[in-house]
Design a protein around this motif. Structure first.
Motif, mmCIF file in Angstrom:
data_model
loop_
_atom_site.group_PDB
_atom_site.id
_atom_site.type_symbol
_atom_site.label_atom_id
_atom_site.label_comp_id
_atom_site.label_asym_id
_atom_site.label_seq_id
_atom_site.Cartn_x
_atom_site.Cartn_y
_atom_site.Cartn_z
ATOM 1 N N ARG A 250 -5.824 4.052 -12.863
ATOM 2 C CA ARG A 250 -5.199 2.922 -13.534
ATOM 3 C C ARG A 250 -5.405 1.650 -12.734
ATOM 4 O O ARG A 250 -5.252 1.644 -11.521
ATOM 5 N N PHE A 251 -5.823 0.596 -13.420
ATOM 6 C CA PHE A 251 -5.751 -0.740 -12.850
ATOM 7 C C PHE A 251 -5.276 -1.650 -13.954
ATOM 8 O O PHE A 251 -5.976 -1.855 -14.943
ATOM 9 N N GLN A 252 -4.089 -2.163 -13.799
ATOM 10 C CA GLN A 252 -3.466 -2.948 -14.855
ATOM 11 C C GLN A 252 -3.240 -4.368 -14.386
ATOM 12 O O GLN A 252 -2.774 -4.603 -13.268
ATOM 13 N N LEU A 253 -3.574 -5.312 -15.238
ATOM 14 C CA LEU A 253 -3.471 -6.723 -14.887
ATOM 15 C C LEU A 253 -3.545 -7.530 -16.161
ATOM 16 O O LEU A 253 -4.084 -7.076 -17.170
ATOM 17 N N THR A 254 -2.968 -8.713 -16.142
ATOM 18 C CA THR A 254 -3.104 -9.629 -17.267
ATOM 19 C C THR A 254 -4.296 -10.516 -17.007
ATOM 20 O O THR A 254 -4.396 -11.163 -15.963
ATOM 21 N N CYS A 255 -5.231 -10.569 -17.935
ATOM 22 C CA CYS A 255 -6.454 -11.365 -17.788
ATOM 23 C C CYS A 255 -6.391 -12.572 -18.711
ATOM 24 O O CYS A 255 -5.688 -12.572 -19.701
ATOM 25 N N PRO A 256 -7.156 -13.647 -18.400
ATOM 26 C CA PRO A 256 -8.044 -13.762 -17.243
ATOM 27 C C PRO A 256 -7.312 -14.216 -16.003
ATOM 28 O O PRO A 256 -6.199 -14.738 -16.088
ATOM 29 N N LEU B 265 0.845 -1.190 0.000
ATOM 30 C CA LEU B 265 0.000 0.000 0.000
ATOM 31 C C LEU B 265 0.882 1.242 0.000
ATOM 32 O O LEU B 265 1.658 1.454 0.938
ATOM 33 N N ALA B 266 0.783 2.060 -1.053
ATOM 34 C CA ALA B 266 1.642 3.243 -1.179
ATOM 35 C C ALA B 266 3.081 2.891 -0.796
ATOM 36 O O ALA B 266 3.681 3.520 0.071
ATOM 37 N N PRO B 267 3.657 1.868 -1.448
ATOM 38 C CA PRO B 267 4.937 1.324 -0.985
ATOM 39 C C PRO B 267 6.111 2.278 -1.164
ATOM 40 O O PRO B 267 6.177 3.035 -2.129
ATOM 41 N N TRP B 268 7.046 2.190 -0.219
ATOM 42 C CA TRP B 268 8.294 2.954 -0.245
ATOM 43 C C TRP B 268 9.437 1.977 -0.066
ATOM 44 O O TRP B 268 9.406 1.106 0.818
ATOM 45 N N SER B 269 10.449 2.120 -0.904
ATOM 46 C CA SER B 269 11.638 1.267 -0.774
ATOM 47 C C SER B 269 12.818 1.960 -1.419
ATOM 48 O O SER B 269 12.645 2.720 -2.391
ATOM 49 N N GLY C 229 -1.009 2.259 -5.463
ATOM 50 C CA GLY C 229 -0.329 3.541 -5.376
ATOM 51 C C GLY C 229 -1.327 4.686 -5.377
ATOM 52 O O GLY C 229 -2.526 4.489 -5.600
ATOM 53 N N ALA C 230 -0.839 5.896 -5.131
ATOM 54 C CA ALA C 230 -1.690 7.094 -5.061
ATOM 55 C C ALA C 230 -1.098 8.173 -5.959
ATOM 56 O O ALA C 230 0.092 8.491 -5.849
ATOM 57 N N ASP C 231 -1.928 8.743 -6.824
ATOM 58 C CA ASP C 231 -1.406 9.659 -7.833
ATOM 59 C C ASP C 231 -0.857 10.958 -7.260
ATOM 60 O O ASP C 231 -0.060 11.635 -7.902
ATOM 61 N N ARG C 232 -1.258 11.317 -6.025
ATOM 62 C CA ARG C 232 -0.763 12.558 -5.412
ATOM 63 C C ARG C 232 0.116 12.275 -4.195
ATOM 64 O O ARG C 232 0.206 13.086 -3.271
ATOM 65 N N ASP C 233 0.763 11.162 -4.215
ATOM 66 C CA ASP C 233 1.639 10.764 -3.106
ATOM 67 C C ASP C 233 2.946 11.550 -3.171
ATOM 68 O O ASP C 233 3.750 11.375 -4.086
ATOM 69 N N ALA C 234 3.157 12.435 -2.193
ATOM 70 C CA ALA C 234 4.376 13.238 -2.153
ATOM 71 C C ALA C 234 5.469 12.596 -1.305
ATOM 72 O O ALA C 234 6.620 13.029 -1.336
ATOM 73 N N ILE C 235 5.141 11.573 -0.533
ATOM 74 C CA ILE C 235 6.107 10.907 0.336
ATOM 75 C C ILE C 235 6.757 9.715 -0.366
ATOM 76 O O ILE C 235 7.972 9.519 -0.286
ATOM 77 N N ALA C 236 5.942 8.943 -1.063
ATOM 78 C CA ALA C 236 6.454 7.854 -1.896
ATOM 79 C C ALA C 236 5.892 8.061 -3.305
ATOM 80 O O ALA C 236 4.987 7.344 -3.739
ATOM 81 N N LYS D 32 -3.740 2.340 -9.290
ATOM 82 C CA LYS D 32 -3.315 3.699 -8.958
ATOM 83 C C LYS D 32 -4.560 4.515 -8.650
ATOM 84 O O LYS D 32 -5.400 4.755 -9.521
ATOM 85 N N LEU D 33 -4.686 4.937 -7.401
ATOM 86 C CA LEU D 33 -5.848 5.690 -6.953
ATOM 87 C C LEU D 33 -5.795 7.122 -7.467
ATOM 88 O O LEU D 33 -4.716 7.714 -7.592
ATOM 89 N N LYS D 34 -6.961 7.697 -7.723
ATOM 90 C CA LYS D 34 -7.064 9.061 -8.246
ATOM 91 C C LYS D 34 -7.362 10.050 -7.135
ATOM 92 O O LYS D 34 -8.195 9.797 -6.267
ATOM 93 N N GLY D 35 -6.646 11.180 -7.160
ATOM 94 C CA GLY D 35 -6.861 12.213 -6.151
ATOM 95 C C GLY D 35 -6.485 11.752 -4.763
ATOM 96 O O GLY D 35 -7.025 12.248 -3.768
ATOM 97 N N ALA D 36 -5.558 10.811 -4.676
ATOM 98 C CA ALA D 36 -5.205 10.179 -3.402
ATOM 99 C C ALA D 36 -3.801 10.567 -2.979
ATOM 100 O O ALA D 36 -2.915 10.786 -3.810
ATOM 101 N N ASP D 37 -3.590 10.637 -1.655
ATOM 102 C CA ASP D 37 -2.267 10.941 -1.138
ATOM 103 C C ASP D 37 -1.675 9.710 -0.452
ATOM 104 O O ASP D 37 -2.229 8.608 -0.522
ATOM 105 N N HIS D 38 -0.555 9.907 0.217
ATOM 106 C CA HIS D 38 0.178 8.791 0.811
ATOM 107 C C HIS D 38 -0.637 8.052 1.863
ATOM 108 O O HIS D 38 -0.391 6.867 2.112
#
Length: 290
Positions: free
Chosen positions: A283-289, A183-187, A203-210, A233-239
């Motif tokens: 964004r939600f990206q995945l290989t289907c099915p 969740l909002a990973p940092w490494s 992830g979060a599109d407005r994450d200023a920390i990660a 990737k969440l929209k309008g979301a922060d860390h």
């Protein structure tokens, strides 16, 4: 599992159930495993902060030599459903257990045994957090007061921020895990190409920390050539957006854990095929099915 690419390189894909107001999204053909728990899911149910199971909780005191600090176990109050999968959740840098505590009752009510953790030290970096996650989820399955309710073959890990980095490291260390959700990973490093555990990065599109450009984006890029790896990737979301209940985070988290920890293909409909965007994620990206 035969997999087909849903997007060409560089394209943005929105994947999930074809949601129609007032109707239930279900796959055309459903194959259900013996570990299925709960009623048939609906678009409303996967977004709900409380699922179909009543929940109990038990505090876990700190104990030297166990590999993790104190925490809280949340579990379904139902002995008729057999054993459940277990999930360990750890917060991020300078955060206490309370930062991620909402996942405990929410995920337990959807049919999981969950331990939310207080880090050994709030200043721990991702590496020690990975060890704490693995120690905690294994302890829940084999030594905890609710071990008889847990299937030790169905374990998963989650974490926020540095706990998210720790989640990816834990998945690298233990390929027997059934699922991982950073969740909002940092490494400090972002190459997790050795991970084979089904992993969904949030992830979060407005994450200023990660910032996702430095963390979540390259982390997913190192995973995406493999099946069963996803990126929300969440929209309008922060860390800190994932540190509180939202219907979108719950929808994808519950669906991912149900699909991969429980092997419940009823939840494939909430990951594939492409849904109509609802404005809460970009964004939600995945290989289907799946």
């Amino acid at each position: 599992m035969a997999l087909a690419a849903v997007a060409t390189a560089g394209a943005v894909a929105f994947l999930g159930p074809q949601a129609i107001a007032g109707q239930t999204a279900t796959p055309a053909a459903v194959q259900v495993s013996s570990t299925v728990k709960g009623p048939d899911p609906t678009e409303e149910s996967v977004r709900a902060q409380r699922g179909p199971f009543a929940v109990k909780q038990v505090a876990v005191a700190a104990k030297a030599g166990r590999g993790f600090n104190k925490g809280t176990i949340y579990y379904p109050d139902d002995t008729s459903q057999g054993t459940f999968g277990a999930v360990a959740v750890i917060p991020g840098f300078l955060e206490n257990q309370s930062a991620i505590s909402w996942y405990g009752p929410t995920l337990a009510s959807h049919g999981f045994v969950v331990i939310t953790l207080q880090p050994n030290a709030v200043t721990d970096f991702p590496e020690p957090r990975s060890d704490q996650l693995l120690a905690a989820v294994r302890w829940v399955a084999t030594q905890s007061p609710v071990k008889d309710r847990v299937d030790p073959a169905r374990l998963a890990v989650m974490g926020h921020s540095m706990g998210g980095g720790g989640t990816l490291i834990a998945a690298s260390k233990d390929p027997s895990l059934k699922a991982a959700i950073p969740l909002a990973p940092w490494s400090l490093y972002a190459d997790f190409s050795d991970v084979t555990v089904p992993t969904m990065i949030i992830g979060a599109d407005r994450d200023a920390i990660a910032p996702v450009a430095n963390h979540a984006d390259p982390m997913y890029a190192s995973l995406k050539a493999k099946p069963d790896e996803a990126y929300l990737k969440l929209k309008g979301a922060d860390h800190f957006t994932t540190n509180r209940y939202t219907a979108t985070t719950t929808r994808f988290t519950v669906s991912w854990l149900k699909r991969y920890v429980d092997g419940d293909s009823r939840y494939s409909a909430f990951l594939c095929p492409t849904p109509q965007p609802d404005g809460t994620f970009v964004r939600f990206q995945l290989t289907c099915p799946v």
